[in-house]
Motif scaffolding. Structure first.
Motif, PDB file in Angstrom:
ATOM      1  N   TRP A 348       4.843  58.121 -34.219  1.00  0.00           N
ATOM      2  CA  TRP A 348       4.083  56.885 -34.446  1.00  0.00           C
ATOM      3  C   TRP A 348       2.742  56.948 -33.723  1.00  0.00           C
ATOM      4  O   TRP A 348       1.699  56.585 -34.286  1.00  0.00           O
ATOM      5  N   ALA A 349       2.755  57.390 -32.470  1.00  0.00           N
ATOM      6  CA  ALA A 349       1.509  57.466 -31.704  1.00  0.00           C
ATOM      7  C   ALA A 349       0.508  58.400 -32.379  1.00  0.00           C
ATOM      8  O   ALA A 349      -0.690  58.112 -32.439  1.00  0.00           O
ATOM      9  N   VAL A 350       0.992  59.527 -32.922  1.00  0.00           N
ATOM     10  CA  VAL A 350       0.100  60.507 -33.552  1.00  0.00           C
ATOM     11  C   VAL A 350      -0.456  59.979 -34.869  1.00  0.00           C
ATOM     12  O   VAL A 350      -1.635  60.204 -35.189  1.00  0.00           O
ATOM     13  N   THR A 351       0.366  59.285 -35.639  1.00  0.00           N
ATOM     14  CA  THR A 351      -0.070  58.856 -36.973  1.00  0.00           C
ATOM     15  C   THR A 351      -0.776  57.514 -36.978  1.00  0.00           C
ATOM     16  O   THR A 351      -1.553  57.224 -37.898  1.00  0.00           O
ATOM     17  N   ARG A 352      -0.566  56.664 -35.973  1.00  0.00           N
ATOM     18  CA  ARG A 352      -1.104  55.304 -36.003  1.00  0.00           C
ATOM     19  C   ARG A 352      -2.173  55.034 -34.961  1.00  0.00           C
ATOM     20  O   ARG A 352      -2.754  53.947 -34.959  1.00  0.00           O
ATOM     21  N   THR A 353      -2.435  55.993 -34.062  1.00  0.00           N
ATOM     22  CA  THR A 353      -3.432  55.770 -33.015  1.00  0.00           C
ATOM     23  C   THR A 353      -4.328  57.003 -32.906  1.00  0.00           C
ATOM     24  O   THR A 353      -4.176  57.977 -33.644  1.00  0.00           O
ATOM     25  N   GLU A 354      -5.220  56.971 -31.954  1.00  0.00           N
ATOM     26  CA  GLU A 354      -6.159  58.082 -31.748  1.00  0.00           C
ATOM     27  C   GLU A 354      -5.530  59.260 -31.017  1.00  0.00           C
ATOM     28  O   GLU A 354      -6.170  60.297 -30.827  1.00  0.00           O
ATOM     29  N   VAL A 355      -4.271  59.152 -30.602  1.00  0.00           N
ATOM     30  CA  VAL A 355      -3.621  60.200 -29.817  1.00  0.00           C
ATOM     31  C   VAL A 355      -3.351  61.425 -30.688  1.00  0.00           C
ATOM     32  O   VAL A 355      -2.752  61.312 -31.765  1.00  0.00           O
ATOM     33  N   ASP A 356      -3.786  62.596 -30.222  1.00  0.00           N
ATOM     34  CA  ASP A 356      -3.492  63.816 -30.961  1.00  0.00           C
ATOM     35  C   ASP A 356      -2.126  64.360 -30.541  1.00  0.00           C
ATOM     36  O   ASP A 356      -1.510  63.895 -29.582  1.00  0.00           O
ATOM     37  N   LEU A 357      -1.639  65.365 -31.274  1.00  0.00           N
ATOM     38  CA  LEU A 357      -0.291  65.861 -31.036  1.00  0.00           C
ATOM     39  C   LEU A 357      -0.135  66.416 -29.626  1.00  0.00           C
ATOM     40  O   LEU A 357       0.864  66.157 -28.952  1.00  0.00           O
ATOM     41  N   GLY A 358      -1.115  67.195 -29.172  1.00  0.00           N
ATOM     42  CA  GLY A 358      -1.009  67.768 -27.837  1.00  0.00           C
ATOM     43  C   GLY A 358      -0.903  66.711 -26.758  1.00  0.00           C
ATOM     44  O   GLY A 358      -0.110  66.835 -25.818  1.00  0.00           O
ATOM     45  N   THR A 359      -1.705  65.645 -26.889  1.00  0.00           N
ATOM     46  CA  THR A 359      -1.646  64.555 -25.910  1.00  0.00           C
ATOM     47  C   THR A 359      -0.323  63.834 -25.987  1.00  0.00           C
ATOM     48  O   THR A 359       0.286  63.497 -24.954  1.00  0.00           O
ATOM     49  N   ALA A 360       0.154  63.572 -27.198  1.00  0.00           N
ATOM     50  CA  ALA A 360       1.426  62.864 -27.355  1.00  0.00           C
ATOM     51  C   ALA A 360       2.570  63.655 -26.734  1.00  0.00           C
ATOM     52  O   ALA A 360       3.460  63.083 -26.088  1.00  0.00           O
ATOM     53  N   VAL A 361       2.565  64.968 -26.918  1.00  0.00           N
ATOM     54  CA  VAL A 361       3.601  65.801 -26.319  1.00  0.00           C
ATOM     55  C   VAL A 361       3.518  65.738 -24.794  1.00  0.00           C
ATOM     56  O   VAL A 361       4.547  65.687 -24.106  1.00  0.00           O
ATOM     57  N   ARG A 362       2.315  65.721 -24.264  1.00  0.00           N
ATOM     58  CA  ARG A 362       2.152  65.576 -22.812  1.00  0.00           C
ATOM     59  C   ARG A 362       2.758  64.253 -22.331  1.00  0.00           C
ATOM     60  O   ARG A 362       3.456  64.207 -21.308  1.00  0.00           O
ATOM     61  N   LEU A 363       2.528  63.184 -23.080  1.00  0.00           N
ATOM     62  CA  LEU A 363       3.044  61.868 -22.690  1.00  0.00           C
ATOM     63  C   LEU A 363       4.563  61.799 -22.758  1.00  0.00           C
ATOM     64  O   LEU A 363       5.187  61.016 -22.029  1.00  0.00           O
TER      65      LEU A 363
END
Length: 410
Positions: A348-363
């Protein structure tokens, strides 16, 4: 994607885009030697495993159909109440239930988790802490997957709104003697405690946790900014699902949300399921807190992953699972936990916000791992071999490795 070993069996399947995937793996007592696919940064790689560790990560120019598969670190979820009909808070929880729940989450991409025990009478909390400890003793992989327990409550705000779905009858003031009894039952496994800092005795309790290396987390609160400051001075290090567990209407300023966002000594968890926080709110909070101090959690409950409908749960009574996955108390909008896995939150974060995959995985992997003092959440030589292989749209987990052992498909 390719998984290869000296002796192997093969399985054919297809990714969601229809392209074929060929999987080769060792026999049950011979873990795969390497995995090929793409990392979150887009690199095409071969990840070589040596027992419980990643031996090497080598760039490849072409992996054929494997280029459709993503290789990610196993996700680390600090707040899991339950999933798939199983509940860490069930009054009849057994070690087998704990093992089954952990294995269900492996299939959903979460390789490390903190079972979350919520507000209840002390005897109920102590009982289930003992059961979780027993499950870890019985299975080395479960022990690896559960490095800590999160107790959310019972020291929370009593007002409707901040207390969420927690049972008001069992809310009480912080008590270090009770915490000591939790730790005795859990074998020292309790590493995170969520509490409302405005409760009488909270500052002393937080200081007591800090002396023991336990993370005190602010949540389910109607605190003043002064209460937040006092909690941080006492040693609080985290905010639990920031933006939730609060009154629906608060002062625009000052309020405890601004105070927590502005406090650099606090990290914060967020439930990025599309229901707990709107996309714009999540985006602004993440910008304010900063990627380095932000973590994703699922806060999944027992009805997560279940079909839409009304259910009776052993904890909290009746809940409704809606078609969009939202889990509420019947007849209203009050959320009763999350119906999403951590991988679904990441997607959801990757598809609906400015967060890229690498950042989302870090989070969802590296940051929570670091908070717990673990060396996980990365795909690098020497790191523990906790890996997941997913479809490129993150909708399905193809393979999961826990401490180097292939656990999904089993």
């Amino acid at each position: 994607m390719s998984i290869e070993g000296e002796r192997s069996v093969s399985v054919e399947g297809r990714l969601t885009n229809g392209r074929p995937v060929h999987v080769e793996g060792g026999l049950a007592d011979e873990p795969p030697v390497h995995v090929e696919g793409r990392l979150a940064d887009g690199r095409c790689v071969r990840v070589e495993l040596d027992g419980s560790r990643i031996a090497a990560v080598s760039d490849l120019t072409d992996v054929g159909g494997a280029s459709d598969a993503l290789i990610l670190p196993g996700l680390v979820d600090l707040q899991v109440n339950g999933y798939g009909g199983l509940d860490f808070n069930a009054p009849d929880l057994s070690p087998g239930d704990v093992s089954d729940l952990v294995r269900e989450l492996w299939r959903r991409g979460t390789t490390t988790l903190c079972p979350t025990i919520i507000t209840a009478p002390e005897a109920a909390i102590v009982r289930n802490l003992r059961v979780i400890a027993a499950a870890r003793e019985a299975d080395p992989l479960v022990r690896h997957a559960i490095p800590a327990v999160h107790v959310e409550g019972p020291y929370l705000a009593a007002e409707d709104g901040p207390r969420g779905a927690h049972d008001a009858r069992h809310l009480r003031d912080p008590d270090l003697a009770e915490f000591a009894r939790w730790q005795e039952a859990a074998g020292g496994l309790v590493r995170i405690v969520t509490l409302a800092p405005e409760r009488p005795g909270a500052a002393g309790y937080i200081a007591g946790l800090a002396r023991q290396g336990v993370i005190a987390s602010i949540g389910h609160t109607a605190a003043t900014p002064a209460d937040i400051e006092a909690a941080v001075r006492a040693g609080a290090r985290l905010s639990t699902h920031l933006g939730n567990g609060a009154h629906t209407m608060i002062r625009r300023h000052p309020n405890h949300l601004w105070a927590q966002l502005a406090e650099d000594r606090l990290a914060a968890t967020f439930i990025a399921d599309g229901h707990h926080l709107p996309a714009d709110t999540f985006t602004v909070m993440l910008r304010a807190k900063g990627v380095g101090r932000s973590l994703l959690v699922s806060d999944s409950v027992a009805m997560a992953g279940r079909a839409p409908g009304d259910y009776t749960t052993p904890v909290g009574g009746r809940v409704t699972v809606r078609r969009d996955g939202r889990v509420t108390l019947p007849g209203g909008e009050l959320l009763a936990g999350s119906g999403s896995s951590l991988l679904e939150c990441l997607a959801w974060a990757v598809t609906r916000t400015e967060v890229d995959l690498g950042t989302a995985v870090r989070l969802a992997a590296a940051n929570p791992s670091r908070l717990l003092g673990l060396d996980r959440g990365r795909v690098e030589p020497g790191a523990p071999a906790d890996l997941i292989v997913t479809t490129p749209d993150l909708s399905s987990v193809l393979h999961t490795f826990v401490n180097g052992v292939p656990v999904h498909p089993s």
